[in-house]
Design a protein around this motif. Structure first.
Motif, short mmCIF file in Angstrom:
data_model
loop_
_atom_site.label_atom_id
_atom_site.label_comp_id
_atom_site.label_asym_id
_atom_site.label_seq_id
_atom_site.Cartn_x
_atom_site.Cartn_y
_atom_site.Cartn_z
N PRO A 17 0.83 -1.20 0.00
CA PRO A 17 0.00 0.00 0.00
C PRO A 17 0.86 1.25 0.00
O PRO A 17 1.97 1.24 0.53
N PRO A 18 0.40 2.29 -0.61
CA PRO A 18 1.19 3.52 -0.67
C PRO A 18 1.16 4.24 0.66
O PRO A 18 0.13 4.73 1.09
N PHE A 19 2.31 4.28 1.30
CA PHE A 19 2.47 5.08 2.50
C PHE A 19 3.15 6.39 2.12
O PHE A 19 4.06 6.39 1.28
N ALA A 20 2.72 7.47 2.74
CA ALA A 20 3.51 8.69 2.69
C ALA A 20 4.33 8.75 3.97
O ALA A 20 3.85 8.39 5.05
N VAL A 21 5.58 9.15 3.84
CA VAL A 21 6.45 9.26 5.00
C VAL A 21 6.80 10.73 5.21
O VAL A 21 7.29 11.39 4.28
N ALA A 22 6.54 11.22 6.39
CA ALA A 22 6.78 12.63 6.69
C ALA A 22 7.71 12.75 7.88
O ALA A 22 7.96 11.78 8.61
N VAL A 23 8.26 13.93 8.05
CA VAL A 23 9.02 14.24 9.27
C VAL A 23 8.33 15.40 9.98
O VAL A 23 7.82 16.32 9.35
N LEU A 53 3.31 21.09 14.45
CA LEU A 53 4.76 21.05 14.35
C LEU A 53 5.17 21.30 12.91
O LEU A 53 4.50 20.84 11.98
N PRO A 54 6.25 22.02 12.70
CA PRO A 54 6.76 22.14 11.34
C PRO A 54 7.23 20.79 10.83
O PRO A 54 7.65 19.93 11.60
N GLY A 55 7.11 20.61 9.55
CA GLY A 55 7.52 19.33 8.98
C GLY A 55 7.21 19.28 7.50
O GLY A 55 6.84 20.29 6.89
N GLY A 56 7.36 18.11 6.94
CA GLY A 56 7.08 17.95 5.53
C GLY A 56 7.35 16.52 5.10
O GLY A 56 7.73 15.67 5.91
N PHE A 57 7.17 16.28 3.83
CA PHE A 57 7.31 14.92 3.33
C PHE A 57 8.75 14.60 2.95
O PHE A 57 9.52 15.49 2.57
N VAL A 58 9.05 13.34 3.04
CA VAL A 58 10.37 12.86 2.67
C VAL A 58 10.40 12.65 1.16
O VAL A 58 9.47 12.08 0.60
N GLY A 59 11.44 13.13 0.53
CA GLY A 59 11.56 13.01 -0.90
C GLY A 59 11.84 11.58 -1.34
O GLY A 59 12.26 10.75 -0.54
N PRO A 60 11.62 11.30 -2.61
CA PRO A 60 11.75 9.92 -3.13
C PRO A 60 13.14 9.34 -2.94
O PRO A 60 13.27 8.15 -2.67
N ASP A 61 14.14 10.16 -3.08
CA ASP A 61 15.51 9.65 -2.95
C ASP A 61 16.24 10.31 -1.80
O ASP A 61 17.46 10.44 -1.81
N GLU B 4 5.39 23.60 0.58
CA GLU B 4 6.26 22.64 1.24
C GLU B 4 6.38 22.92 2.73
O GLU B 4 6.46 22.03 3.54
N ASN B 5 6.39 24.19 3.07
CA ASN B 5 6.56 24.53 4.46
C ASN B 5 5.31 24.25 5.29
O ASN B 5 5.41 23.91 6.46
N THR B 6 4.18 24.40 4.70
CA THR B 6 2.96 24.18 5.46
C THR B 6 2.57 22.71 5.34
O THR B 6 2.32 22.19 4.26
N PHE B 7 2.52 22.07 6.48
CA PHE B 7 2.40 20.63 6.54
C PHE B 7 1.16 20.12 5.83
O PHE B 7 0.04 20.48 6.13
N LEU B 8 1.36 19.29 4.87
CA LEU B 8 0.31 18.57 4.18
C LEU B 8 -0.63 19.46 3.37
O LEU B 8 -1.70 19.03 2.98
N ASP B 9 -0.24 20.68 3.15
CA ASP B 9 -1.06 21.49 2.26
C ASP B 9 -0.62 21.25 0.82
O ASP B 9 0.46 20.77 0.55
N GLY B 10 -1.49 21.62 -0.08
CA GLY B 10 -1.24 21.33 -1.47
C GLY B 10 -1.23 19.84 -1.70
O GLY B 10 -0.51 19.31 -2.53
#
Lengths: 244, 244
Positions: A17-23, A53-61, B4-10
């Motif tokens: 299943p497609p998981f998104a991984v964030a920090v 909390l500030p954060g975002g997604f982990v890039g593919p590589d 990118e900075n705002t978590f999970l937006d876009g």
DNA sequence: CCAAAAGTGTTGGTACTACACCCATGC
DNA sequence: GCATGGGTGTAGTACCAACACTTTTGG
């Protein structure tokens, strides 16, 4: 059954299943003797207008740790400042994000002299919130499971002050011992005994190194205090335990 | 940049790269005074015939912690036995699995009296390997980054014995104090002083509770020892530090 | 201008606790 | 022979007190 037990055998891309991984980042600093954490205001749904909390997604590589470092630089604007960054834990409840399956790796960052708002990006909706005892949470509505993450992060920082020299991550490059004691007071809510503290810090090789012949300018009277710099040691032996 | 900075937006499903999320288990037990870890032999590529930590993928609607518990039950066959299970850390280097992007959440499990091979499933290719000092790794070829994970796991267990009552997770339901001391000897490579150890354990409320009037059958002569059971306490205050 | 007061930093001392190491006694 | 308990020296902490150096205040 056999394929499940043997790690990654029976592998079929697309079968997973497609998981998104964030920090997520728990960035702490101390201002005016108080422990504070950086939060950003959410602009969109869900949890609109709540703080997160500030954060975002982990890039593919991108390595997960690298993603944490990148987000930290983006959010705080502290590019080349010495900031302590370590992994906290991973939060993977299936319903923690209502839109899709997101597994989030949380990190703890410690910085000194953090500016009120981040310098890079849109600085309007990021600010520092005091982490007050005893509930340990900012008095704002928090998005997702970030209240839980913050609780865990605070406890991590508190316990790490006990057995590491991490307190030096909260003070500027040169500091006096009273500043360092103030870190413990801010994080623990109570300070260890000053006399023993100074004996302990100075007796631990590599905790702090004196800045030769430097004294801080007396601000409001009183004997000028000696200046120190962070030393190479990272562990405290024996530990400096907070009382019950 | 703003998005990118705002978590999970876009947010756009499908815009995020497909990550697989797995759990790896570092299952420790103590047999004959030695710390051992459970490894499974890999049947397929990559790392064929190498040894790896047991583990598996997280289900689409399964919490990560739940996946660790499920895998533990499947691998060890210990369904209702009291086993300590806690999250260790997350390993997310992009090239840690050559086939696809896998982020793995590692867990540490502690159990007493683990049988040689798992009872459920095909027991042929799972066994316990001694974790020897000072290199702390089983003397076998290890798949993926599992050598690193095992190192971290061993260090976690070692340090947790210092400030928690976790040693009781390594002994059966009823035990004698010498058994408990043996846990420390096996995990640390050296045992604390017996007299102080017994004072400390018995003086810590809730570490162990005596089993009323029960004595162990003398095996090889000598005074029969008192039997104890795990108590409700989980933290040790002050800590029992291993020497340098 | 000088002396005293007040404020902060620094150092020392004592009682208590916990641990390292050793030894005596019980079964 | 192993389990249990006690004893002593040492290290580390809690708590208390004094001293050092500076600015501020008041004559």
């Amino acid at each position: 059954m056999t394929g499940e037990n043997t790690f990654l055998d029976g592998y079929d891309p697309g079968a997973f299943p497609p998981f998104a991984v964030a920090v997520d980042l728990a960035v702490f600093t101390i201002r005016e003797g108080q422990l504070e954490i950086m939060l950003v205001r959410r602009a969109g749904h869900p949890f609109q207008d709540d703080w997160a909390l500030p954060g975002g997604f982990v890039g593919p590589d991108e390595a997960v740790d690298a993603a944490a470092g990148r987000e930290l630089a983006e959010e705080t604007g502290l590019t080349n400042v010495a900031v302590h960054l370590e992994q906290l834990a991973t939060y993977g409840a299936p319903d923690r994000d209502p839109r899709m399956r997101v597994v989030s790796v949380a990190y703890v960052a410690l910085a000194a002299d953090l500016p009120e708002a981040r310098s890079g990006g849109d600085a309007s909706d990021a600010r520092l919130w005091p982490v007050e005892s005893p509930d340990d949470l900012p008095a704002v509505a928090l998005a997702f499971d970030h209240a839980r993450i913050i609780r865990d992060a605070v406890e991590r920082v508190r316990s790490k002050l006990e057995y590491t020299t991490l307190a030096t991550a909260f003070v500027p490059e040169t500091f006096v011992l009273a500043d360092l004691l103030g870190v413990y007071r801010a994080v623990w809510g109570r300070a260890p005994d000053l006399a023993n503290f100074r004996r302990k810090v100075l007796a631990t090789p590599g905790f702090v190194v004196p800045v030769a012949d430097a004294k801080r300018q007396p601000t409001g009277g009183g004997r000028p205090s000696a200046l120190y710099r962070k030393g190479p040691a990272s562990l405290l032996h024996p530990a400096m335990l907070r009382g019950r």
